[in-house]
Design a protein around this motif. Structure first.
Motif, short mmCIF file in Angstrom:
data_model
loop_
_atom_site.label_atom_id
_atom_site.label_comp_id
_atom_site.label_asym_id
_atom_site.label_seq_id
_atom_site.Cartn_x
_atom_site.Cartn_y
_atom_site.Cartn_z
N ASN A 158 17.64 24.55 -15.05
CA ASN A 158 18.64 25.53 -14.64
C ASN A 158 18.55 25.84 -13.15
O ASN A 158 18.68 26.97 -12.71
CB ASN A 158 18.53 26.81 -15.48
N GLY A 159 18.28 24.78 -12.37
CA GLY A 159 18.25 24.91 -10.92
C GLY A 159 16.90 25.28 -10.33
O GLY A 159 16.76 25.30 -9.12
N ASP A 160 15.93 25.57 -11.18
CA ASP A 160 14.60 25.96 -10.69
C ASP A 160 13.57 24.91 -11.06
O ASP A 160 13.56 24.41 -12.19
CB ASP A 160 14.17 27.29 -11.30
N PRO A 161 12.63 24.59 -10.15
CA PRO A 161 11.55 23.67 -10.50
C PRO A 161 10.62 24.33 -11.52
O PRO A 161 10.25 25.50 -11.36
CB PRO A 161 10.83 23.41 -9.17
N VAL A 162 10.31 23.60 -12.58
CA VAL A 162 9.47 24.12 -13.65
C VAL A 162 8.45 23.06 -14.03
O VAL A 162 8.77 21.86 -14.03
CB VAL A 162 10.33 24.48 -14.90
N LEU B 261 13.59 20.00 -13.15
CA LEU B 261 14.44 21.04 -12.59
C LEU B 261 15.17 21.65 -13.78
O LEU B 261 15.95 20.98 -14.45
CB LEU B 261 15.42 20.45 -11.58
N GLY C 294 21.80 28.43 -18.03
CA GLY C 294 21.93 28.03 -16.64
C GLY C 294 23.28 27.45 -16.27
O GLY C 294 23.49 27.04 -15.13
N ARG D 102 7.01 18.03 -14.99
CA ARG D 102 7.85 18.76 -14.04
C ARG D 102 9.31 18.33 -14.18
O ARG D 102 9.59 17.16 -14.36
CB ARG D 102 7.36 18.53 -12.62
N THR E 125 19.87 21.37 -17.91
CA THR E 125 20.70 22.56 -17.89
C THR E 125 20.88 23.05 -19.31
O THR E 125 21.32 22.30 -20.18
CB THR E 125 22.08 22.27 -17.26
N GLU F 148 27.04 31.85 -14.22
CA GLU F 148 26.76 33.28 -14.26
C GLU F 148 27.90 34.01 -14.96
O GLU F 148 29.07 33.77 -14.67
CB GLU F 148 26.61 33.79 -12.83
#
Length: 172
Positions: free
Chosen positions: A7-11, A5, A75, A3, A71, A78
């Motif tokens: 690009n800002g999302d938990p994966v 983070l 990510g 596990r 990152t 934008e």
């Protein structure tokens, strides 16, 4: 399951723990900005940011990334909104594009620690550009540094501490 983070999302990656981060990013997460360039880590085309530091993702297992903040170029911002990305476009750095994500992410990390890098520091960024756009890349990074410095809030102006230490002028 590893596990992180991303690009800002938990994966979570349910892959062999020794899978290189590069291949987890490209094949499992479909993030293709990090490039597979040399197979030995010398080109740095696979560079991503791990906890804010540039790291060659081909040389890191996903197991070593447990709990890390990763990152990729996808990510970073934008719409190419980061100052380094804007400078990259304004200076026309890209040729084949293979090294662009690695150079940009390395520059972002550098500018976090050195707001005004000199030419020697810029030349020491280890990303190898097979097309020869290194000089334009260094020019873009210097441009981004100036842009970031100009956008930074002034330090020490108008703070309570400054007002306390500034003697008042006598009124007439």
């Amino acid at each position: 399951m590893t596990r992180m983070l991303l690009n800002g999302d938990p994966v979570g990656f349910d892959l062999d723990p020794e899978t290189p981060l590069l291949f987890a990013l490209r094949e499992a997460a479909n993030l293709t900005g990090a490039k597979h360039g040399c197979s030995d880590g010398s080109c740095h085309a696979c560079t991503v940011l791990v906890d804010g530091r540039p790291v060659r993702s081909c040389r890191q297992s996903i197991a070593s990334m447990e709990g890390a903040v990763v990152t990729t170029i996808e990510g970073l911002s934008e719409g190419a909104g980061h100052a380094v990305q804007r400078a990259w476009i304004e200076e026309g750095v890209s040729q084949c594009g293979t090294c662009d994500p690695a150079f940009i992410l390395s520059a972002v990390a550098l500018l976090e620690t050195d707001a005004a890098p000199d030419e020697a520091t810029l030349a020491a960024i280890p990303v190898r550009c097979p097309c020869g756009s290194g000089a334009r890349a260094r020019k873009a990074i210097a441009r981004a540094a100036r842009s970031m410095a100009a956008a930074a809030p002034p330090t020490g102006e108008g703070t309570a501490r400054d007002m306390e230490s500034t003697p008042e002028k006598p009124s007439d």
